[in-house]
Design an enzyme around this catalytic site. Sequence first.
Site, PDB file in Angstrom:
ATOM      1  N   ARG A  77       0.915  -1.474   0.466  1.00 27.16           N
ATOM      2  CA  ARG A  77       0.555   0.209  -0.171  1.00 27.16           C
ATOM      3  C   ARG A  77       0.914   1.508  -0.244  1.00 27.16           C
ATOM      4  NH1 ARG A  77      -5.218  -0.682   3.902  1.00 27.16           N
ATOM      5  NH2 ARG A  77      -3.248   0.353   5.307  1.00 27.16           N
ATOM      6  N   ASP A  78       2.269   1.447  -0.311  1.00 24.69           N
ATOM      7  CA  ASP A  78       2.545   2.475  -0.642  1.00 24.69           C
ATOM      8  C   ASP A  78       4.188   1.934  -0.809  1.00 24.69           C
ATOM      9  OD1 ASP A  78       3.922   4.938   0.149  1.00 24.69           O
ATOM     10  OD2 ASP A  78       4.871   4.684   2.414  1.00 24.69           O
ATOM     11  N   ILE A  79       4.629   1.181  -2.485  1.00 30.53           N
ATOM     12  CA  ILE A  79       4.817   1.506  -3.304  1.00 30.53           C
ATOM     13  C   ILE A  79       5.024   2.720  -4.080  1.00 30.53           C
ATOM     14  CG2 ILE A  79       6.419  -0.347  -4.843  1.00 30.53           C
ATOM     15  CD1 ILE A  79       4.627  -2.245  -4.707  1.00 30.53           C
ATOM     16  N   ASN A  83      11.115   3.878  -1.320  1.00 26.77           N
ATOM     17  CA  ASN A  83      10.512   2.543  -0.405  1.00 26.77           C
ATOM     18  C   ASN A  83      11.099   1.043  -0.529  1.00 26.77           C
ATOM     19  OD1 ASN A  83       9.178   3.870   1.810  1.00 26.77           O
ATOM     20  ND2 ASN A  83       7.376   3.479   1.341  1.00 26.77           N
TER      21      ASN A  83
END
Length: 131
Positions: A77-79, A83
């Site tokens: 949910r935060d690619i 990251n």
Amino acid sequence: VTNMIQIYQAIEKAKVPHTDRLVSVVTQENDNGKTRICKFAPIGRAYLPLNLEELLDALVCVCEALVVMHAIGIMHRDIRWANVFHAFSSNNKATTTTATTSGVSDQGKFSREWFLFDFEFAAIASQPASA
């Protein structure tokens, strides 16, 4: 932090490739209550790929991680590039790369492996993955 610890435990159990690992969690007491300090491995450097070879290596590694994660029902949910990091090498097969981030150059030995990390916002899918 509890959700993140559960996500990392599931990732470890499933042997998801190309993801960092939660090595330890230490709880410290201070004036504001308790603070949890998490330690992760391996280490590397987050930067945008410098050439086509690095870009392809990074995309392959992230996709391989996502295939296994999604199969066990974990959504990152935060690619984003912030990251994903390029791992420092622990063997002699490393390539020498000059990484430039924010105007800082660093000459180091990097592996060809890139890692997806920061599972703070990850979640278990509400429905199981279908085969």
